[in-house]
Design a protein around this motif. Structure first.
Motif, PDB file in Angstrom:
ATOM      1  N   ALA A  91     -23.537  17.779 -31.579  1.00  0.00           N
ATOM      2  CA  ALA A  91     -24.623  18.403 -32.327  1.00  0.00           C
ATOM      3  C   ALA A  91     -24.977  19.713 -31.636  1.00  0.00           C
ATOM      4  CB  ALA A  91     -25.838  17.480 -32.355  1.00  0.00           C
ATOM      5  N   ASP A  92     -25.617  20.588 -32.365  1.00  0.00           N
ATOM      6  CA  ASP A  92     -26.017  21.868 -31.790  1.00  0.00           C
ATOM      7  C   ASP A  92     -26.876  21.626 -30.551  1.00  0.00           C
ATOM      8  OD1 ASP A  92     -26.073  24.725 -31.871  1.00  0.00           O
ATOM      9  OD2 ASP A  92     -28.156  24.598 -32.542  1.00  0.00           O
ATOM     10  N   GLY A  93     -26.554  22.327 -29.480  1.00  0.00           N
ATOM     11  CA  GLY A  93     -27.294  22.195 -28.229  1.00  0.00           C
ATOM     12  C   GLY A  93     -26.809  21.085 -27.320  1.00  0.00           C
ATOM     13  N   ALA A  94     -25.754  20.384 -27.696  1.00  0.00           N
ATOM     14  CA  ALA A  94     -25.238  19.281 -26.880  1.00  0.00           C
ATOM     15  C   ALA A  94     -24.740  19.779 -25.530  1.00  0.00           C
ATOM     16  CB  ALA A  94     -24.113  18.559 -27.617  1.00  0.00           C
ATOM     17  N   GLU A  95     -24.798  18.895 -24.550  1.00  0.00           N
ATOM     18  CA  GLU A  95     -24.227  19.156 -23.226  1.00  0.00           C
ATOM     19  C   GLU A  95     -23.065  18.188 -23.039  1.00  0.00           C
ATOM     20  OE1 GLU A  95     -26.547  19.588 -19.317  1.00  0.00           O
ATOM     21  OE2 GLU A  95     -25.697  17.561 -19.257  1.00  0.00           O
ATOM     22  N   VAL A  96     -21.893  18.735 -22.836  1.00  0.00           N
ATOM     23  CA  VAL A  96     -20.684  17.921 -22.662  1.00  0.00           C
ATOM     24  C   VAL A  96     -20.165  18.125 -21.255  1.00  0.00           C
ATOM     25  CG1 VAL A  96     -18.334  17.506 -23.487  1.00  0.00           C
ATOM     26  CG2 VAL A  96     -20.127  18.140 -25.114  1.00  0.00           C
ATOM     27  N   ALA A  97     -19.778  17.027 -20.602  1.00  0.00           N
ATOM     28  CA  ALA A  97     -19.241  17.107 -19.246  1.00  0.00           C
ATOM     29  C   ALA A  97     -17.851  16.501 -19.203  1.00  0.00           C
ATOM     30  CB  ALA A  97     -20.161  16.362 -18.279  1.00  0.00           C
ATOM     31  N   PHE A  98     -16.977  17.145 -18.434  1.00  0.00           N
ATOM     32  CA  PHE A  98     -15.625  16.642 -18.195  1.00  0.00           C
ATOM     33  C   PHE A  98     -15.453  16.467 -16.695  1.00  0.00           C
ATOM     34  CE2 PHE A  98     -15.102  19.121 -22.152  1.00  0.00           C
ATOM     35  CZ  PHE A  98     -14.552  18.137 -22.963  1.00  0.00           C
ATOM     36  N   PHE A  99     -14.922  15.303 -16.287  1.00  0.00           N
ATOM     37  CA  PHE A  99     -14.709  15.060 -14.871  1.00  0.00           C
ATOM     38  C   PHE A  99     -13.596  14.041 -14.682  1.00  0.00           C
ATOM     39  CE2 PHE A  99     -18.338  12.829 -16.521  1.00  0.00           C
ATOM     40  CZ  PHE A  99     -18.159  11.509 -16.142  1.00  0.00           C
TER      41      PHE A  99
END
Length: 84
Positions: free
Chosen positions: A70-78
């Protein structure tokens, strides 16, 4: 739709960046779509994000590739194992 993407541990080191905010093109609606979109940037990106064991989170909740953005989402990859 704009999202913030955060990179941790070896992913951050490989990409030389800890985060980025970007406007997503049409058709990028899931975390998996975002991963593929970023990997398409080239070899370094493909290597950093291509690990099948790569962990993902959306809005600080672990998720799979099918998680909707969704707009404004924070996605993290690790990576699957991170040091302390």
């Amino acid at each position: 739709m704009a999202v913030t993407v955060k990179f941790f541990a070896s992913v951050r080191e490989a990409l030389g960046a800890s985060s980025e905010t970007l406007e997503l093109p049409a058709g990028v609606g899931t975390v998996g779509d975002l991963r593929a979109h970023l990997a398409a940037r080239g070899d370094v990106w493909q290597q950093a994000l291509g690990n099948p064991a790569l962990r993902m989170a959306c809005n600080q909740v672990m998720c799979g590739a099918d998680a909707a953005l969704a707009d404004g989402a924070e996605v993290a990859f690790f990576p699957p194992v991170t040091g302390g």
